[in-house]
Structures are given as C-alpha cells and as structure tokens.
Design a protein around this motif. Sequence first.
Motif, PDB file in Angstrom:
ATOM      1  N   VAL A 125      42.445  44.064  44.911  1.00  0.00           N
ATOM      2  CA  VAL A 125      41.063  44.455  44.647  1.00  0.00           C
ATOM      3  C   VAL A 125      40.185  43.419  45.342  1.00  0.00           C
ATOM      4  O   VAL A 125      40.325  42.222  45.091  1.00  0.00           O
ATOM      5  CB  VAL A 125      40.770  44.473  43.119  1.00  0.00           C
ATOM      6  CG1 VAL A 125      39.298  44.660  42.851  1.00  0.00           C
ATOM      7  CG2 VAL A 125      41.597  45.548  42.434  1.00  0.00           C
ATOM      8  N   PRO A 126      39.299  43.852  46.221  1.00  0.00           N
ATOM      9  CA  PRO A 126      38.459  42.894  46.938  1.00  0.00           C
ATOM     10  C   PRO A 126      37.587  42.080  45.976  1.00  0.00           C
ATOM     11  O   PRO A 126      36.986  42.623  45.049  1.00  0.00           O
ATOM     12  CB  PRO A 126      37.584  43.768  47.836  1.00  0.00           C
ATOM     13  CG  PRO A 126      38.268  45.094  47.906  1.00  0.00           C
ATOM     14  CD  PRO A 126      39.039  45.240  46.626  1.00  0.00           C
ATOM     15  N   ALA A 127      37.579  40.780  46.207  1.00  0.00           N
ATOM     16  CA  ALA A 127      36.762  39.874  45.405  1.00  0.00           C
ATOM     17  C   ALA A 127      36.547  38.602  46.218  1.00  0.00           C
ATOM     18  O   ALA A 127      37.406  38.224  47.020  1.00  0.00           O
ATOM     19  CB  ALA A 127      37.453  39.551  44.083  1.00  0.00           C
ATOM     20  N   PRO A 128      35.410  37.939  46.008  1.00  0.00           N
ATOM     21  CA  PRO A 128      35.185  36.666  46.706  1.00  0.00           C
ATOM     22  C   PRO A 128      36.233  35.630  46.287  1.00  0.00           C
ATOM     23  O   PRO A 128      36.818  35.718  45.204  1.00  0.00           O
ATOM     24  CB  PRO A 128      33.792  36.225  46.244  1.00  0.00           C
ATOM     25  CG  PRO A 128      33.219  37.357  45.476  1.00  0.00           C
ATOM     26  CD  PRO A 128      34.302  38.320  45.149  1.00  0.00           C
ATOM     27  N   ILE A 129      36.452  34.649  47.131  1.00  0.00           N
ATOM     28  CA  ILE A 129      37.465  33.623  46.881  1.00  0.00           C
ATOM     29  C   ILE A 129      37.239  32.927  45.544  1.00  0.00           C
ATOM     30  O   ILE A 129      38.189  32.725  44.778  1.00  0.00           O
ATOM     31  CB  ILE A 129      37.500  32.584  48.029  1.00  0.00           C
ATOM     32  CG1 ILE A 129      38.010  33.222  49.317  1.00  0.00           C
ATOM     33  CG2 ILE A 129      38.359  31.382  47.653  1.00  0.00           C
ATOM     34  CD1 ILE A 129      39.467  33.644  49.273  1.00  0.00           C
ATOM     35  N   ASP A 130      35.997  32.582  45.214  1.00  0.00           N
ATOM     36  CA  ASP A 130      35.767  31.869  43.948  1.00  0.00           C
ATOM     37  C   ASP A 130      36.140  32.743  42.741  1.00  0.00           C
ATOM     38  O   ASP A 130      36.670  32.240  41.747  1.00  0.00           O
ATOM     39  CB  ASP A 130      34.327  31.353  43.841  1.00  0.00           C
ATOM     40  CG  ASP A 130      33.292  32.453  43.918  1.00  0.00           C
ATOM     41  OD1 ASP A 130      33.521  33.464  44.615  1.00  0.00           O
ATOM     42  OD2 ASP A 130      32.232  32.306  43.273  1.00  0.00           O
ATOM     43  N   GLU A 131      35.914  34.036  42.842  1.00  0.00           N
ATOM     44  CA  GLU A 131      36.306  34.953  41.769  1.00  0.00           C
ATOM     45  C   GLU A 131      37.833  35.059  41.684  1.00  0.00           C
ATOM     46  O   GLU A 131      38.404  35.104  40.600  1.00  0.00           O
ATOM     47  CB  GLU A 131      35.692  36.334  41.993  1.00  0.00           C
ATOM     48  CG  GLU A 131      36.170  37.402  41.037  1.00  0.00           C
ATOM     49  CD  GLU A 131      35.828  37.130  39.570  1.00  0.00           C
ATOM     50  OE1 GLU A 131      36.519  37.696  38.712  1.00  0.00           O
ATOM     51  OE2 GLU A 131      34.898  36.355  39.288  1.00  0.00           O
ATOM     52  N   ARG A 132      38.495  35.080  42.811  1.00  0.00           N
ATOM     53  CA  ARG A 132      39.962  35.136  42.834  1.00  0.00           C
ATOM     54  C   ARG A 132      40.562  33.862  42.240  1.00  0.00           C
ATOM     55  O   ARG A 132      41.570  33.921  41.528  1.00  0.00           O
ATOM     56  CB  ARG A 132      40.455  35.357  44.254  1.00  0.00           C
ATOM     57  CG  ARG A 132      40.106  36.748  44.785  1.00  0.00           C
ATOM     58  CD  ARG A 132      40.480  36.924  46.227  1.00  0.00           C
ATOM     59  NE  ARG A 132      41.933  36.933  46.394  1.00  0.00           N
ATOM     60  CZ  ARG A 132      42.527  36.846  47.580  1.00  0.00           C
ATOM     61  NH1 ARG A 132      41.801  36.752  48.694  1.00  0.00           N
ATOM     62  NH2 ARG A 132      43.832  36.860  47.670  1.00  0.00           N
ATOM     63  N   LEU A 133      39.938  32.722  42.531  1.00  0.00           N
ATOM     64  CA  LEU A 133      40.424  31.460  41.964  1.00  0.00           C
ATOM     65  C   LEU A 133      40.254  31.446  40.440  1.00  0.00           C
ATOM     66  O   LEU A 133      41.148  31.023  39.705  1.00  0.00           O
ATOM     67  CB  LEU A 133      39.695  30.276  42.593  1.00  0.00           C
ATOM     68  CG  LEU A 133      39.984  30.044  44.072  1.00  0.00           C
ATOM     69  CD1 LEU A 133      39.048  28.985  44.643  1.00  0.00           C
ATOM     70  CD2 LEU A 133      41.441  29.665  44.290  1.00  0.00           C
ATOM     71  N   ARG A 134      39.109  31.933  39.962  1.00  0.00           N
ATOM     72  CA  ARG A 134      38.882  32.014  38.516  1.00  0.00           C
ATOM     73  C   ARG A 134      39.873  32.980  37.874  1.00  0.00           C
ATOM     74  O   ARG A 134      40.427  32.723  36.813  1.00  0.00           O
ATOM     75  CB  ARG A 134      37.450  32.455  38.213  1.00  0.00           C
ATOM     76  CG  ARG A 134      37.087  32.389  36.737  1.00  0.00           C
ATOM     77  CD  ARG A 134      35.749  33.044  36.427  1.00  0.00           C
ATOM     78  NE  ARG A 134      35.783  34.493  36.560  1.00  0.00           N
ATOM     79  CZ  ARG A 134      36.355  35.321  35.657  1.00  0.00           C
ATOM     80  NH1 ARG A 134      36.953  34.841  34.605  1.00  0.00           N
ATOM     81  NH2 ARG A 134      36.328  36.619  35.844  1.00  0.00           N
TER      82      ARG A 134
END
Length: 168
Positions: A125-134
């Motif tokens: 699911v596409p998400a910004p890197i900071d969201e993926r890290l969280r």
Amino acid sequence: MESVLFEVVARWLHFLGALVWIGHNYATAVTRPRYVPLVAADLSDPESPRQRVLLQREHGAFRYASLLTWASGALILWQRGWLGDALSLHGALAPLGLGMWIATLMVANLWFVLWPHQQRVLGFVPAPIDERLRASRVTFLSARVNTMLSIPVLFFMGAGAHGVALFG
C-alpha cells in the motif's frame, strides 16, 4: 457417523490452523525478541537487504490460519450445541467462551491492525517513508499483543476441555 467425521475433520483443522497461527507468533517472538527500528534506507530501496528480508518473512498463510482456527472452533461448538452458552460465558462452557472471545480479539488485531500496517511497511500500500517506518513499530507491537494473548487463549481452551471442575 457423519457428526463424528465432522468433529474429527473440524478438530484437525482447528489444531493445524492453531499450530500455524500461534506457531508463527512464537517463532517471530523468538527470532525477533526486540524491536529493531527500520531506517529510511531500508524501505526506500526495494533491493536493500532489510527490505528483502521483510518481504521473505511475510507469510500470508498465518493470517488465513487464524480464520481457519477461529471458524473451525466455532463450528465445533455450534455442532455440539454449545456455541450460545460459550459465547455468553454460561456455566462450564465459560472457559471455552472466554478463550473464543480472546481469540476473536486476536483475529481482529491481526486483520484490522497488524495486516494494514504491514502492507504499508512492505510497500503493498503506497505510503510515505515516515509512515512506513511508524507502521513497522505498530506491526511489531501488534504481533506481540497477539503472542501474549495466545497464552490465556491456550489456557482457557485447555481448561474448557480438561479443567471443567475449576469452572463448574
């Protein structure tokens, strides 16, 4: 004879599903005993070693094993005419019902918390890197919740079958 065959098949499905589902939880807890934060480089490059490990470790079978385990357990209780009393925590079926309610929380946690966040981490699911890290931290904590909840589930399932005197 049909009900005996149904019971045997349902019990084996329940047992095998639980083995895969709970076994995956325990194996993950043993192989990753603590949270190791990901960094942006781990997720921004699909060929990074950590990203490849994450993709290799993502096993969909355990998610479906959770559904198989829950459904086969509910079918066993329904076939015996025990489902209503178990879910309402009535009498000697209260331990089974309590185990089933906790297992229901575990299934919901897996499908509605852990899996949506894991999809972000893996880039499904596409998400910004900071969201993926969280999301990686959320998946770790969510998995640990399920591992801890599996302990009382196993206790209550065993008590429901072998410890009726404790709850009668």
